[in-house]
Design a protein around this motif. Sequence first.
Motif, PDB file in Angstrom:
ATOM      1  N   LEU A 158       0.793  -1.233   0.000  1.00  0.00           N
ATOM      2  CA  LEU A 158       0.000   0.000   0.000  1.00  0.00           C
ATOM      3  C   LEU A 158       0.826   1.284   0.000  1.00  0.00           C
ATOM      4  N   PRO A 159       1.923   1.390   0.768  1.00  0.00           N
ATOM      5  CA  PRO A 159       2.707   2.629   0.728  1.00  0.00           C
ATOM      6  C   PRO A 159       3.319   2.939  -0.642  1.00  0.00           C
ATOM      7  N   CYS A 160       3.528   1.930  -1.485  1.00  0.00           N
ATOM      8  CA  CYS A 160       4.173   2.158  -2.789  1.00  0.00           C
ATOM      9  C   CYS A 160       3.400   3.149  -3.658  1.00  0.00           C
ATOM     10  N   PRO A 161       2.113   2.905  -3.975  1.00  0.00           N
ATOM     11  CA  PRO A 161       1.386   3.906  -4.763  1.00  0.00           C
ATOM     12  C   PRO A 161       1.169   5.216  -4.019  1.00  0.00           C
ATOM     13  N   LEU A 162       1.028   5.165  -2.688  1.00  0.00           N
ATOM     14  CA  LEU A 162       0.830   6.392  -1.913  1.00  0.00           C
ATOM     15  C   LEU A 162       2.071   7.275  -1.970  1.00  0.00           C
ATOM     16  N   LEU A 163       3.251   6.648  -1.899  1.00  0.00           N
ATOM     17  CA  LEU A 163       4.498   7.416  -1.994  1.00  0.00           C
ATOM     18  C   LEU A 163       4.702   7.974  -3.400  1.00  0.00           C
ATOM     19  N   ILE A 164       4.261   7.219  -4.410  1.00  0.00           N
ATOM     20  CA  ILE A 164       4.378   7.689  -5.796  1.00  0.00           C
ATOM     21  C   ILE A 164       3.448   8.881  -6.037  1.00  0.00           C
ATOM     22  N   LYS A 165       2.261   8.849  -5.424  1.00  0.00           N
ATOM     23  CA  LYS A 165       1.285   9.935  -5.617  1.00  0.00           C
ATOM     24  C   LYS A 165       1.826  11.284  -5.163  1.00  0.00           C
ATOM     25  N   ARG A 166       2.766  11.264  -4.221  1.00  0.00           N
ATOM     26  CA  ARG A 166       3.314  12.523  -3.715  1.00  0.00           C
ATOM     27  C   ARG A 166       4.429  13.073  -4.603  1.00  0.00           C
ATOM     28  N   LEU A 167       4.873  12.287  -5.578  1.00  0.00           N
ATOM     29  CA  LEU A 167       5.956  12.713  -6.466  1.00  0.00           C
ATOM     30  C   LEU A 167       5.412  13.511  -7.645  1.00  0.00           C
ATOM     31  N   PRO A 168       6.179  14.511  -8.106  1.00  0.00           N
ATOM     32  CA  PRO A 168       5.764  15.258  -9.304  1.00  0.00           C
ATOM     33  C   PRO A 168       6.209  14.533 -10.576  1.00  0.00           C
ATOM     34  N   TYR A 169       5.320  14.448 -11.550  1.00  0.00           N
ATOM     35  CA  TYR A 169       5.627  13.871 -12.859  1.00  0.00           C
ATOM     36  C   TYR A 169       5.316  14.932 -13.910  1.00  0.00           C
ATOM     37  N   TYR A 170       6.381  15.495 -14.522  1.00  0.00           N
ATOM     38  CA  TYR A 170       6.205  16.617 -15.426  1.00  0.00           C
ATOM     39  C   TYR A 170       6.428  16.248 -16.901  1.00  0.00           C
ATOM     40  N   THR A 171       7.592  15.720 -17.203  1.00  0.00           N
ATOM     41  CA  THR A 171       7.963  15.530 -18.613  1.00  0.00           C
ATOM     42  C   THR A 171       8.134  14.063 -19.012  1.00  0.00           C
ATOM     43  N   LYS A 172       8.659  13.254 -18.117  1.00  0.00           N
ATOM     44  CA  LYS A 172       8.906  11.851 -18.455  1.00  0.00           C
ATOM     45  C   LYS A 172       7.629  11.035 -18.259  1.00  0.00           C
ATOM     46  N   TYR A 173       7.203  10.380 -19.315  1.00  0.00           N
ATOM     47  CA  TYR A 173       5.970   9.584 -19.239  1.00  0.00           C
ATOM     48  C   TYR A 173       6.083   8.240 -19.966  1.00  0.00           C
ATOM     49  N   VAL A 174       7.256   7.953 -20.544  1.00  0.00           N
ATOM     50  CA  VAL A 174       7.454   6.711 -21.293  1.00  0.00           C
ATOM     51  C   VAL A 174       8.035   5.643 -20.369  1.00  0.00           C
ATOM     52  N   ILE A 175       7.286   4.552 -20.172  1.00  0.00           N
ATOM     53  CA  ILE A 175       7.734   3.441 -19.339  1.00  0.00           C
ATOM     54  C   ILE A 175       8.241   2.326 -20.240  1.00  0.00           C
ATOM     55  N   ASN A 176       9.525   2.024 -20.139  1.00  0.00           N
ATOM     56  CA  ASN A 176      10.116   0.959 -20.945  1.00  0.00           C
ATOM     57  C   ASN A 176       9.817  -0.402 -20.317  1.00  0.00           C
ATOM     58  N   HIS A 177       8.567  -0.759 -20.369  1.00  0.00           N
ATOM     59  CA  HIS A 177       8.117  -2.005 -19.757  1.00  0.00           C
ATOM     60  C   HIS A 177       6.810  -2.434 -20.401  1.00  0.00           C
ATOM     61  N   ALA A 178       6.403  -3.681 -20.112  1.00  0.00           N
ATOM     62  CA  ALA A 178       5.144  -4.197 -20.650  1.00  0.00           C
ATOM     63  C   ALA A 178       4.002  -4.051 -19.658  1.00  0.00           C
ATOM     64  N   TYR A 179       4.329  -3.634 -18.430  1.00  0.00           N
ATOM     65  CA  TYR A 179       3.304  -3.370 -17.424  1.00  0.00           C
ATOM     66  C   TYR A 179       3.856  -2.347 -16.438  1.00  0.00           C
ATOM     67  N   CYS A 180       3.018  -1.861 -15.547  1.00  0.00           N
ATOM     68  CA  CYS A 180       3.440  -0.825 -14.602  1.00  0.00           C
ATOM     69  C   CYS A 180       4.161  -1.459 -13.419  1.00  0.00           C
ATOM     70  N   GLU A 181       5.461  -1.513 -13.523  1.00  0.00           N
ATOM     71  CA  GLU A 181       6.301  -2.065 -12.463  1.00  0.00           C
ATOM     72  C   GLU A 181       6.785  -0.928 -11.574  1.00  0.00           C
ATOM     73  N   HIS A 182       6.898  -1.170 -10.284  1.00  0.00           N
ATOM     74  CA  HIS A 182       7.162  -0.121  -9.301  1.00  0.00           C
ATOM     75  C   HIS A 182       8.373   0.744  -9.643  1.00  0.00           C
ATOM     76  N   MET A 183       9.533   0.123  -9.805  1.00  0.00           N
ATOM     77  CA  MET A 183      10.755   0.897 -10.046  1.00  0.00           C
ATOM     78  C   MET A 183      10.724   1.612 -11.389  1.00  0.00           C
TER      79      MET A 183
END
Length: 317
Positions: A158-183
Amino acid sequence: MADNATHSYISSFFLVGIPGLQAFHCWIGIPVCLLFALALLGNSVIIITIKIEPSLHLPVYFFLCMLAVNDMALVSSTAPKMLGIFWLDAHKFDFSICLAQMYFIHTFCIIESALLVAMAFDRYVAICIPLRYTTILTTPMVTKMGLAGVIRATFMVLPCPLLIKRLPYYTKYVINHAYCEHMAVVKLASANTLINRAYGISVALSVMVLDLGLIATSYIKILQAVFRLSSQNARSKALGTCAAHVCTLLVFYTPALFSFLTHRIGKKVPSSIHIIFASLYLLVPPTVNPLVYGVKTKQIRDLVVSLFLSNKIISGN
């Protein structure tokens, strides 16, 4: 205020799939679809077989039933989006939905690990203290062990998505993966991610060290008990009851360890290889587990064969 004025938060991610192999995505989708279908079919057969066969209403098969349900949930949280990327070019993924997928994938993986520990404990009790098997592994105890695994996973991830929600995401949006992996998601943040990375690694290490330690302890005790048996036939029979569980452990933990190590220290490993193994880690165990237990468990094997033959005779008539 200035930061909000000069930057806008991204609302979605772009999942690449498997970097460098985009031209083969349509072909890669075929085994992914096959694994998905086999996982759903195989685990459904396991659940139905255990439900309708009274002789399988034992703790070991209740754990197997829990594992089958979890495997279906795990593969269903991963494969559909992969197929969307590979076949429909559906690369765009809403920010919140991506976090939800990440949460469920990691939660189901930790539940899987907990169930494998519970199954190792079941084998330990059955072989080392068989006379107390029915008094220790009662139905309420099995239920509590299953719930403990679910609760642990729920609150650890549970803390993983909550900690991510507090981070700013401005320009980088491309995930080099086939699914949403934490790192993979954390790396895109436009801020310091030390807390996120430290927590992610601590969760992965604590689960692996604790669970593998408990499993190893169970099997050391099992081997000690087996080698004290005087009859070779008794030894073979005792070890034979563990064969399916050992196969499941290897199928689950081998790609998990490879994926974890290459993500942290395997800088020279191509990203395509890492992502393929990370995807196999989520798709192969749910597919292989029902096959392993179906082949190794006589009651399940005989019942499935009898159902298949009876249906074949009816259709022939």
